[in-house]
Design an enzyme around this catalytic site. Structure first.
Site, PDB file in Angstrom:
ATOM      1  N   TYR A 108       0.664  -1.216  -0.014  1.00 50.36           N
ATOM      2  CA  TYR A 108       0.055  -0.068   0.063  1.00 50.36           C
ATOM      3  C   TYR A 108       1.016   1.254  -0.031  1.00 50.36           C
ATOM      4  O   TYR A 108       0.666   2.183  -0.909  1.00 50.36           O
ATOM      5  CB  TYR A 108      -0.930  -0.035   1.289  1.00 50.36           C
ATOM      6  CG  TYR A 108      -1.855   0.978   1.297  1.00 50.36           C
ATOM      7  CD1 TYR A 108      -3.071   1.208   0.515  1.00 50.36           C
ATOM      8  CD2 TYR A 108      -1.625   2.173   2.327  1.00 50.36           C
ATOM      9  CE1 TYR A 108      -3.837   2.329   0.460  1.00 50.36           C
ATOM     10  CE2 TYR A 108      -2.808   3.189   2.405  1.00 50.36           C
ATOM     11  CZ  TYR A 108      -3.731   3.083   1.464  1.00 50.36           C
ATOM     12  OH  TYR A 108      -4.732   4.226   1.631  1.00 50.36           O
TER      13      TYR A 108
ATOM     14  N   VAL B  95     -12.035   1.971  13.534  1.00 46.03           N
ATOM     15  CA  VAL B  95     -13.146   3.018  13.862  1.00 46.03           C
ATOM     16  C   VAL B  95     -14.407   1.951  13.575  1.00 46.03           C
ATOM     17  O   VAL B  95     -15.379   1.644  14.519  1.00 46.03           O
ATOM     18  CB  VAL B  95     -13.245   4.079  13.102  1.00 46.03           C
ATOM     19  CG1 VAL B  95     -14.682   4.708  13.495  1.00 46.03           C
ATOM     20  CG2 VAL B  95     -12.368   5.252  13.696  1.00 46.03           C
TER      21      VAL B  95
ATOM     22  N   GLY C  57      -2.117  -4.510  20.263  1.00 43.99           N
ATOM     23  CA  GLY C  57      -1.006  -3.983  20.844  1.00 43.99           C
ATOM     24  C   GLY C  57      -1.550  -3.639  22.343  1.00 43.99           C
ATOM     25  O   GLY C  57      -2.572  -3.723  22.752  1.00 43.99           O
TER      26      GLY C  57
ATOM     27  N   THR D  57      -1.065   6.012  18.517  1.00 44.64           N
ATOM     28  CA  THR D  57      -1.931   7.164  18.263  1.00 44.64           C
ATOM     29  C   THR D  57      -2.459   7.219  16.978  1.00 44.64           C
ATOM     30  O   THR D  57      -1.710   6.782  15.726  1.00 44.64           O
ATOM     31  CB  THR D  57      -1.440   8.548  18.446  1.00 44.64           C
ATOM     32  OG1 THR D  57      -0.352   9.004  17.613  1.00 44.64           O
ATOM     33  CG2 THR D  57      -0.860   8.451  20.067  1.00 44.64           C
TER      34      THR D  57
ATOM     35  N   ASP E 253       3.111  -1.586  12.311  1.00 44.62           N
ATOM     36  CA  ASP E 253       2.121  -0.606  12.641  1.00 44.62           C
ATOM     37  C   ASP E 253       2.455   0.706  13.236  1.00 44.62           C
ATOM     38  O   ASP E 253       3.377   0.604  14.010  1.00 44.62           O
ATOM     39  CB  ASP E 253       1.296  -1.353  13.853  1.00 44.62           C
ATOM     40  CG  ASP E 253      -0.358  -0.696  13.807  1.00 44.62           C
ATOM     41  OD1 ASP E 253      -1.135  -1.366  13.508  1.00 44.62           O
ATOM     42  OD2 ASP E 253      -0.545   0.389  14.604  1.00 44.62           O
ATOM     43  N   PRO E 254       2.279   2.002  12.307  1.00 46.54           N
ATOM     44  CA  PRO E 254       2.924   2.989  12.738  1.00 46.54           C
ATOM     45  C   PRO E 254       2.564   3.274  14.346  1.00 46.54           C
ATOM     46  O   PRO E 254       1.414   3.368  14.799  1.00 46.54           O
ATOM     47  CB  PRO E 254       2.285   4.080  11.812  1.00 46.54           C
ATOM     48  CG  PRO E 254       1.994   3.047  10.667  1.00 46.54           C
ATOM     49  CD  PRO E 254       1.455   1.978  10.981  1.00 46.54           C
TER      50      PRO E 254
END
Ligand code: NAD
Ligand code: UDP
Length: 307
Positions: A145, A188, A205, A210, A271-272
């Site tokens: 992506y 969401v 996690g 955030t 995962d950022p």
């Protein structure tokens, strides 16, 4: 204007179609429904100013007649979906973007590509301004992506330089609202549908990572402001209100009245850890900023899922 919206059957694309039609434009949506849903545009079936063409934009974009703008939004967008469709995601971001740019070039049309905050990867600068070049693992699972979007930006910039195409780049940060596919695995949609069904709320996690969530109405207003401007971007359009996933869980419980417990699941690879848009440019150049705070946006979205 006569506007082509690739990915017009998706979450963002369908809202864009609605907004364009509402202001009097003609819209041609092109979608292969790989991740989109027909219900998203079913209400437009009898609209004489709307047309749907079912096609994979990787194979070409079969739209005849004059075109004033091409908005390229086709691409899987949720991590579970693009991980299931790795090659398709790379191809729609690369070959699909080139086809969309060619369509714009042949018609002398304006062009807007939906890029993403994912071009910043797991950012080491916070919040992220457009000048940040990003921190992406080029061979990690998410690269199908991230790198497709980065290539799409590069191709768009090259078409602008080489062929003078009036091409624009928007970097969209996590957007949510009605029509966000309840099954597509984004945080969401997961948390709201879990809360409404009385199921456990899944946090990947420890939940300290955030994100900054933008309500779809605000997002679409920003996209159109960019389209109508003389700005080329890249420009961030997102809501700078940042929260941890643990804070999001609390907000979801509050707006749904849910008493569901929270369960932790493993953190996905790459995962950022943090993400927040610097929207100085959007404010200064487009006069845009979000108006709907997360509590209100989540309330509206929960209502839609209930219905
Ligand atoms: P979505 O999955 O709801 O919509 C994408 C649409 O593109 C779907 O209708 C899908 O069927 C269609 N599509 C995919 N590949 C195609 C192909 N090869 N040919 C034709 N149609 C194809 O996702 P979304 O959230 O609406 O995202 C729309 C665009 O915005 C994507 O390009 C995405 O990368 C970008 N974006 C979204 C967000 C967000 O938070 N929603 C954030 C950043 C960027
Ligand atoms: N996430 C979570 N629970 C879920 C789904 C996702 O805690 O049920 C986390 C995910 O690991 C990420 C964040 O929520 O840290 C946002 O995930 P999403 O897939 O919505 O978007 P993206 O990672 O592309 O920003």
């Amino acid at each position: 204007m006569r506007v082509v919206v690739t990915g017009g059957g998706g979450f963002l694309g369908s809202h864009l179609c609605d907004a364009l039609l509402a202001r009097g434009d003609e819209v041609v949506a092109v979608d292969n429904f790989s991740t989109g849903r027909r219900e998203n545009i079913a209400h437009l079936d009898r609209n004489q100013h709307f047309k749907l063409i079912e096609a994979d934009v990787v194979d070409g974009i079969p739209v005849d007649g004059a075109i004033d703008a091409v908005l390229h939004f086709a691409s899987p967008a949720s991590p579970p979906r693009y991980l299931e469709l790795p090659i398709e995601t790379l191809r729609v971001g690369s070959e699909g973007t080139r086809n969309a740019l060619e369509l714009a070039r042949m018609n002398g049309a304006r062009f807007l590509v939906a890029s993403t905050s994912e071009v910043y990867g797991d950012p080491s600068i916070h919040p992220q301004p457009e000048t940040y070049w990003g921190n992406v693992n080029p061979i990690g699972v998410r690269s199908v992506y991230d790198e497709a979007k980065r290539f799409g930006e590069a191709m768009t910039a090259a078409y602008r330089r080489t062929f003078n195409v009036d091409a624009k780049i928007v970097r969209i940060f996590n957007t949510y609202g009605p029509r966000l596919d309840p099954g597509d695995g984004r945080v969401v949609s997961n948390l709201l549908t879990q809360a409404i069904a009385g199921e456990p709320l899944t946090v990947y996690g420890d939940g300290s990572q955030t994100r900054s969530f933008c309500y779809v109405e605000d997002e679409v207003r920003g996209l159109l402001a960019l389209l109508d401007s003389e700005e080329a971007g890249p420009i961030n359009i997102g809501n700078p209100i940042e929260m941890t996933m643990l804070e999001l869980v609390e907000l979801v419980r509050e707006v749904t009245g849910s008493t569901s417990e929270m369960v932790h699941r493993p953190l996905p690879q790459d995962d950022p850890k943090q993400r927040k848009p610097d929207i100085t440019l959007a404010k200064e150049r487009l006069g845009w900023e979000p108006r709907i705070d997360p509590r209100e946006g989540l309330q509206r979205t929960a209502e839609w899922y209930r219905q």
